[in-house]
Scaffold this active site. Structure first.
Site, PDB file in Angstrom:
ATOM      1  N   HIS A   1       0.822  -1.205   0.000  1.00 48.49           N
ATOM      2  CA  HIS A   1       0.000   0.000   0.000  1.00 48.49           C
ATOM      3  C   HIS A   1       0.863   1.265   0.000  1.00 48.49           C
ATOM      4  O   HIS A   1       0.371   2.362  -0.294  1.00 48.49           O
ATOM      5  CB  HIS A   1      -0.917  -0.003   1.233  1.00 48.49           C
ATOM      6  CG  HIS A   1      -2.176   0.779   1.046  1.00 48.49           C
ATOM      7  ND1 HIS A   1      -2.295   1.799   0.134  1.00 48.49           N
ATOM      8  CD2 HIS A   1      -3.384   0.704   1.664  1.00 48.49           C
ATOM      9  CE1 HIS A   1      -3.517   2.314   0.195  1.00 48.49           C
ATOM     10  NE2 HIS A   1      -4.188   1.664   1.108  1.00 48.49           N
TER      11      HIS A   1
ATOM     12  N   ASP B   1      -8.298 -11.285 -18.090  1.00 47.59           N
ATOM     13  CA  ASP B   1      -8.182 -12.483 -18.929  1.00 47.59           C
ATOM     14  C   ASP B   1      -6.742 -12.632 -19.409  1.00 47.59           C
ATOM     15  O   ASP B   1      -6.248 -11.840 -20.211  1.00 47.59           O
ATOM     16  CB  ASP B   1      -9.136 -12.358 -20.115  1.00 47.59           C
ATOM     17  CG  ASP B   1      -9.092 -13.545 -21.053  1.00 47.59           C
ATOM     18  OD1 ASP B   1      -8.342 -14.508 -20.768  1.00 47.59           O
ATOM     19  OD2 ASP B   1      -9.786 -13.511 -22.079  1.00 47.59           O
TER      20      ASP B   1
END
Length: 413
Positions: A155, A347
């Site tokens: 983060h 994908d």
């Protein structure tokens, strides 16, 4: 349900092209400096990958495309120095290959947060998010042929939006796409780091023994919920506002019922706003409080982006938030939303994921609700909720909550 994860291989993935000398030092932004040193996790589940490819071939495709993608996302392979900058000398990201004894369908039938934590490459609260590799990936190959790609990014370098940008660039590279998104690392020029924050004390994200449950609110129920949550002040609440208010109400009600009757009634708070102590909790009023808090926050962000406020105000806002969360007599609930992020477009060349989810989700002494992943149809909302065992026992039997949400239904494949 028992799923055994065996680590087979651990490698370092570096950018396919060396990072130029002029890019060796990447400054953090002020916001990066004050961000907690934790990993942002993501799991992508695939049931119908290319059966002609062996796990070794699938792994090679992931690593090769990852290496090419890291040329554009070069800070992800560096190391954080003194909470001021990232040294971009291509130290590399971590890639772990794991074999899972079990069937993916068993996990999808009854998702369990504790089990999902085994599919990411590191504990999200590890100090490595500050001291070690900023990006880690774990490719989990199941006996049944299923594949889960677990990703963790510090983060200190990225948020959920940045992670999604990286994933979509990576999957585009894996498919051989000509047009692939490139990041714009400009935030540190807008909000340069402050020298005195190099010695910022490490924020310890303490885990707590809590119970984590998953809820799903289907599209038809969301429509009904928005009607119930509407008011003259907020006639058209968003889906996230309505669902968040529903979960907030059930959690706050459980907390109040379990509170010491000898103590003064507690307020309940979220998004820098809170209700009146002891007041009856109603959905429309909670939606109004949410909208008010969000508008206030958005206004402050616009002032910051527009350069209308000084750095001192940004830091003071952070301190005010910490004090607010620690305020006695208030049940503060934390919430984040990953809705509308294109997680289901990831994908790699063998189809889109059947499920995208958080993992390793345990929080401190507060509730963390995550409207973290839309259902695969893009319309429903999934919510992960963490509460104490006593509060969760009441929460999961809340009548109004169960009118609209289902407790941990199976993933539709």
């Amino acid at each position: 349900m028992e799923v055994k994860v065996e680590i087979i291989k651990r490698e370092t993935i570096r950018p396919s092209s060396p990072t130029p000398p002029e890019l060796k030092t990447f400054q953090l932004s002020l916001f990066d400096q004050i961000s907690p040193a934790v990993y942002v996790p993501l799991l992508l589940f695939y049931t119908n990958h290319d059966e002609k490819l062996s796990p070794d071939e699938l792994s090679r495709r992931l690593k090769l495309s990852m290496s090419k993608t890291l040329t554009r996302f070069y800070p992800f392979t560096g190391r954080l120095i003194d909470n001021m900058f990232i040294e971009c000398t291509d130290q590399g990201a971590v890639f772990v290959e794991a074999k899972v004894r079990g069937c993916l369908s068993d996990i999808l039938k009854e998702p369990d947060m504790a089990l999902l934590g085994n599919l990411i490459p590191i504990d999200i609260f590890s100090k490595e998010a500050r001291d070690g590799p900023l990006l880690r990936v774990q490719a989990n190959f199941f006996d049944c042929g299923g594949l889960v790609v677990g990703i963790c990014i510090s983060h200190k370098q990225a948020d959920a939006a940045t992670l999604c940008t990286f994933v979509n660039a990576w999957t585009g590279e894996a498919r051989g796409m000509d047009s692939i998104v490139s990041p714009d690392f400009c935030f540190s020029s807008m909000f340069p780091p402050m020298d005195f924050l190099s010695a910022l004390p490490e924020v310890v994200m303490t885990k707590k023994a809590n119970i984590t449950k998953r809820l799903v609110v289907e599209p038809s129920r969301i429509a009904e919920l928005k009607v119930r949550a509407a008011s003259d002040n907020v006639p058209r609440p968003t889906a996230v506002e309505a669902v968040t208010a529903l979960v907030w109400k059930a959690a706050a009600t459980a907390s109040r019922k379990n509170a010491d009757p000898r103590s003064a009634p507690k307020k309940t708070g979220m998004v820098e706003t809170e209700d009146d102590a002891g007041a009856e909790l109603k959905l429309p009023e909670l939606v109004c409080l949410l909208r008010k808090g969000l508008r206030k926050y958005q206004g402050e962000i616009r002032e910051i982006i527009g350069g209308e406020v000084r750095v001192e105000k940004i830091l003071q806002a952070g301190l005010d938030f910490v004090e607010h969360m620690a305020e006695e007599g208030v049940d503060n609930f934390n919430c984040s939303s990953w809705c509308k992020f294109p997680l289901y477009e990831a994908d790699f060349g063998w189809g889109k994921p059947v499920w995208a989810s958080l993992a390793g989700f345990q929080f401190m002494d507060m509730l963390m609700t995550n409207t973290a992943d839309n259902t695969a149809d893009g319309e429903g909302i999934v919510v992960w909720v963490a509460l104490s065992e006593a509060d969760m026992d009441l929460f999961q039997h809340d009548d109004e909550l169960l009118q609209f949400a289902s407790l941990n239904p199976s993933i539709k494949v």
